[in-house]
Design an enzyme around this catalytic site. Structure first.
Site, PDB file in Angstrom:
ATOM      1  N   LYS A 110       0.982  -1.198   0.208  1.00  0.00           N
ATOM      2  CA  LYS A 110      -0.139  -0.006  -0.050  1.00  0.00           C
ATOM      3  C   LYS A 110       1.033   1.283   0.004  1.00  0.00           C
ATOM      4  CE  LYS A 110      -3.424   2.988   0.498  1.00  0.00           C
ATOM      5  NZ  LYS A 110      -4.434   3.058  -0.645  1.00  0.00           N
ATOM      6  N   CYS A 122      -1.675  -1.745 -15.318  1.00  0.00           N
ATOM      7  CA  CYS A 122      -2.755  -1.864 -14.463  1.00  0.00           C
ATOM      8  C   CYS A 122      -4.208  -1.396 -14.716  1.00  0.00           C
ATOM      9  CB  CYS A 122      -2.266  -1.270 -12.996  1.00  0.00           C
ATOM     10  SG  CYS A 122      -3.273  -1.342 -11.676  1.00  0.00           S
ATOM     11  N   ASN A 170      -3.161   4.490 -12.463  1.00  0.00           N
ATOM     12  CA  ASN A 170      -3.860   4.430 -11.235  1.00  0.00           C
ATOM     13  C   ASN A 170      -5.510   4.519 -11.610  1.00  0.00           C
ATOM     14  OD1 ASN A 170      -4.577   4.899  -8.490  1.00  0.00           O
ATOM     15  ND2 ASN A 170      -2.797   6.102  -8.262  1.00  0.00           N
ATOM     16  N   CYS A 204      -2.312   9.573  -6.551  1.00  0.00           N
ATOM     17  CA  CYS A 204      -3.476   9.288  -5.684  1.00  0.00           C
ATOM     18  C   CYS A 204      -4.584  10.492  -5.852  1.00  0.00           C
ATOM     19  CB  CYS A 204      -3.012   9.492  -4.101  1.00  0.00           C
ATOM     20  SG  CYS A 204      -4.487   9.165  -3.169  1.00  0.00           S
TER      21      CYS A 204
END
Ligand code: RRO
Length: 328
Positions: free
Chosen positions: A48, A257, A202, A137
């Site tokens: 994480k 991803c 992301n 993020c």
């Protein structure tokens, strides 16, 4: 039947399969990290994203999946145990496969402090294979995604590499939606030859899911806005993998991803040029056994096409044949 070789490398680090967890999924504490390390169908583990100090993250509900694994929305808000925890976890777990640490400081100073700790205070015997700087993020109020501000990203990378050089470093990028942004991101990344991989993508930041019966948002934090993951983001993920693969030198691996629900999705990421592929929503919702299911499906596809190793087809995606009588 010819035996299949599913091994790959990321930053020169050997992995027996191309699959591992997406940062944030099944990797917040030592038992979860151990489970990924113990899973024979996962080739690596990434933690994480961590901050200097432990964080509780955003109020719940902060994660929901929708339509099975079609999609997920999260506004976790960086819940993590702090950088020292993940350094100690590496020591305790003594991983026999690459253990990547993901860093996401809330400020520039925090990032530099974590890097300085890793540079000076962590012994060479601690088995951390590499660091991933999370530049994307989407879920912290008042903290824009640095990967969307190319000057800030350049500055962050410059400062990071000034103070850190003892492990391979990669970056986790946000999704880009315009070729001009692929060009701009790649131009910044090419300035730093120390970058060994980029992870694309992301979650797609700041989506909104609505419960029409309750007439409410699905998530509590940030007015319900959250990062979108799951099968529905595959086209964006593939476009980012392919576009960055085209723009970066071979010394930089692209880790795919986004949108993996079946083995064929991994096959597509690899065709687009991914060196390895991470799985998030599927593992989060259905468990680690999905690494085996997806691997079996990938192996079936490779056998049926006569491929015996990943390098037989990695990055070989061709353009569609022009049609004489296009339907559309
Ligand atoms: O913790 C999160 O809210 C989070 C992070 Br750090 C990230 O990089 N991506 C995401 O979807 N959620």
């Amino acid at each position: 039947m010819a035996t299949l070789d599913l091994s790959v490398t990321v930053a020169g680090l050997a992995m027996n399969t191309p699959l591992y967890n997406a940062s944030g999924v099944w990797c917040t504490n030592t038992p979860q990290l151990r489970e990924v390390l113990d899973c024979p169908y996962a080739g690596a583990v990434v933690t994480k994203s961590c901050t200097l100090a432990h964080r509780e993250g955003n109020p719940k509900p902060r994660y929901r999946s929708f339509n099975g694994v079609t999609g997920s929305i999260n506004s976790m808000g960086l819940p993590n145990n702090g950088v020292m925890y993940y350094i100690q976890a590496a020591q305790e777990l003594a991983p026999h496969k690459p253990y990547f640490m993901s860093l996401c400081g809330l400020t520039r100073e925090e990032n530099l402090q974590m890097l300085s700790t890793l540079q000076h205070d962590v012994g060479a015997h601690v088995p951390i294979a590499g660091l991933e700087l999370n530049l994307s993020c989407p879920n912290i109020a008042g903290k824009p995604q640095i990967g969307y501000d190319f000057d800030a990203m350049d500055e962050m990378l410059r400062e990071s590499f000034e103070c850190f050089d003892r492990l391979p470093v990669g970056v986790k990028l946000p999704p880009y939606f315009d070729p001009a942004h692929f060009d701009a991101a790649a131009a910044v990344l090419r300035r730093y030859p120390a970058i060994r991989w980029v992870t694309c993508i992301n979650s797609i930041g700041n989506g909104l899911l609505v419960d029409p019966l309750a007439e409410r948002t699905l998530l509590t934090p940030r007015s319900g806005l959250g990062g979108i993951g799951g099968a529905s983001i595959k086209p964006t993920a593939l476009a980012n993998v392919w576009s960055l693969r085209q723009r970066l030198p071979d010394s930089v691996d692209v880790v795919g991803c986004g949108g993996v629900a079946r083995g064929v999705d991994v096959f597509e990421h690899l065709l687009c040029g991914a060196s390895a592929v991470q799985i998030g929503t599927l593992i989060r919702d259905r468990g680690l056994d999905q690494f085996r299911v997806v691997t079996d499906e990938l192996a079936f596809i490779m056998r049926s096409k006569g491929y015996t190793r990943i390098s037989d087809f990695r990055g070989t995606l061709q353009a569609a044949e022009p049609e004489e009588w296009p339907l559309e």
